[in-house]
Design a protein around this motif. Structure first.
Motif, mmCIF file in Angstrom:
data_model
loop_
_atom_site.group_PDB
_atom_site.id
_atom_site.type_symbol
_atom_site.label_atom_id
_atom_site.label_comp_id
_atom_site.label_asym_id
_atom_site.label_seq_id
_atom_site.Cartn_x
_atom_site.Cartn_y
_atom_site.Cartn_z
ATOM 1 N N TRP A 61 6.109 -4.190 4.396
ATOM 2 C CA TRP A 61 6.012 -2.999 3.555
ATOM 3 C C TRP A 61 5.351 -3.359 2.222
ATOM 4 C CZ3 TRP A 61 6.632 1.941 4.721
ATOM 5 C CH2 TRP A 61 7.433 2.309 5.808
ATOM 6 N N ALA A 62 5.741 -4.497 1.656
ATOM 7 C CA ALA A 62 5.266 -4.878 0.330
ATOM 8 C C ALA A 62 3.757 -5.075 0.291
ATOM 9 C CB ALA A 62 5.977 -6.155 -0.129
ATOM 10 N N VAL A 63 3.181 -5.714 1.308
ATOM 11 C CA VAL A 63 1.736 -5.972 1.276
ATOM 12 C C VAL A 63 0.927 -4.726 1.615
ATOM 13 C CG1 VAL A 63 1.955 -8.430 1.785
ATOM 14 C CG2 VAL A 63 1.695 -6.795 3.667
ATOM 15 N N ASN A 64 1.539 -3.772 2.302
ATOM 16 C CA ASN A 64 0.801 -2.581 2.707
ATOM 17 C C ASN A 64 1.033 -1.375 1.802
ATOM 18 O OD1 ASN A 64 -0.648 -3.315 5.223
ATOM 19 N ND2 ASN A 64 1.410 -3.812 5.940
ATOM 20 N N THR A 65 1.932 -1.516 0.820
ATOM 21 C CA THR A 65 2.170 -0.424 -0.131
ATOM 22 C C THR A 65 2.074 -0.970 -1.551
ATOM 23 O OG1 THR A 65 4.568 -0.771 0.083
ATOM 24 C CG2 THR A 65 3.581 0.927 1.489
ATOM 25 N N PHE A 83 -0.776 3.698 -4.001
ATOM 26 C CA PHE A 83 0.493 4.416 -4.019
ATOM 27 C C PHE A 83 1.078 4.493 -5.427
ATOM 28 C CE2 PHE A 83 0.484 2.953 0.459
ATOM 29 C CZ PHE A 83 0.712 4.182 1.083
ATOM 30 N N SER A 84 0.255 4.262 -6.436
ATOM 31 C CA SER A 84 0.772 4.190 -7.803
ATOM 32 C C SER A 84 1.396 5.509 -8.262
ATOM 33 C CB SER A 84 -0.340 3.777 -8.772
ATOM 34 O OG SER A 84 -1.412 4.708 -8.728
ATOM 35 N N GLN A 85 0.955 6.636 -7.720
ATOM 36 C CA GLN A 85 1.485 7.934 -8.112
ATOM 37 C C GLN A 85 2.550 8.452 -7.144
ATOM 38 O OE1 GLN A 85 0.517 9.264 -11.087
ATOM 39 N NE2 GLN A 85 -0.607 7.321 -11.232
#
Length: 285
Positions: free
Chosen positions: A38-42, A20-22
């Motif tokens: 959310w944090a571990v999956n994104t 999801f870096s972009q």
């Protein structure tokens, strides 16, 4: 990629999150996970914002979608193992719903561990074809569903009344492994029983990040409950599509319930039930 190991260096979990870096934003449709999930999956630094506040979501669900949720009682009722399944209470609940709604009520959702009992209870209450066998001889049911298979299922889309019994529990390992991925520290709360440390009743955690552990546990339970209730009233474009779902757990998102009722206060003992049935028999003139 993140890899979680146990104390013996055996692999516990392997997670590969999409890149999801972009991405400027990520939209989760009908999702209620806690921020750590959310944090571990994104991405670890993600900030979460609700598209609708709980009251707006409740009004949309009630008036636009036609789904009414009734919370029955205030207990959590985790049923992953089935140990705390209160069969008499569920029988009483099902009997009441059948008396009140007749054939409009004939479906229910719970955990896989108690699904066979739930099928028996529905059958005893007069629901037809609760269980049947497919061409291979495997037992299948079109009247029950269990947590873990509920997402994207539309089997109950046209049902007017439903029951969600208890909640699922991911277990301590799921929570602890997720904490490890986040470099956080908490462990299941224990009590001393005859010199042996056992899991404390109530599913609490202890340690510096115990609140985060509790948040993860609650979000897993709540998300599955919301998804289960959401199997009903799935035709929002149809003005005649609506459903009332009775949910026997308090493990649900904030303001998810439209109404809360006390539920089953007590049930007959076998002797009391026999007396009431005998007194209710018609007598010859």
């Amino acid at each position: 990629m993140t890899v979680c190991l146990d104390e013996d260096n055996d692999v516990r979990t392997v997670r590969t999150a999409p890149d999801f870096s972009q991405a400027r934003s990520v939209i989760g449709l009908d999702a209620h996970p806690a921020q750590p999930k959310w944090a571990v999956n994104t991405v670890p630094h993600i900030d979460t914002t609700a598209v609708l506040d709980p009251e707006q979501r409740r009004l949309w669900r009630r008036y636009e979608r036609g789904l009414r949720v009734v919370q029955v009682g205030e207990a959590t009722r985790p049923l992953a193992s089935g140990e705390y399944f209160q069969r008499q209470q569920v029988e009483t609940m099902v009997e009441h719903l059948r008396q009140e709604y007749g054939n409009e009520f004939q479906t229910a959702i719970s955990t896989s561990s108690v699904e066979p009992q739930l099928q028996e209870i529905l059958t005893d209450a007069g629901v037809d074809n609760v269980v049947r066998r497919d061409a291979t001889g495997e037992v299948e049911s079109k009247k029950t569903m269990h947590y873990g298979e509920e997402k994207s299922r539309n089997d109950f889309a046209d049902e007017g009344v439903g029951l969600v019994e208890g909640c699922v529990d991911p277990g301590d390992d799921h929570v602890v492994d997720l904490l490890a991925e986040l470099d956080l520290d908490a462990s299941p709360e224990t009590v001393d029983v005859d010199g042996v440390q056992e899991r404390a009743h109530g599913r609490g955690f202890e340690g510096p990040d115990a609140e985060t552990a509790q948040e993860i546990l609650a979000s897993v339970r709540e998300n599955h409950t919301a998804q289960a209730a959401g199997r009903y009233a799935r035709n929002p474009d149809d003005p005649d599509s609506h459903a009332t779902v009775f949910v026997r757990t308090d493990a649900m998102p904030t303001d998810f319930a439209d109404v809360q009722v006390s539920g089953i206060e007590w049930t007959f003992t076998d002797a009391q039930r026999a007396i009431v049935e005998e007194l209710g028999r018609p007598r010859p003139r």
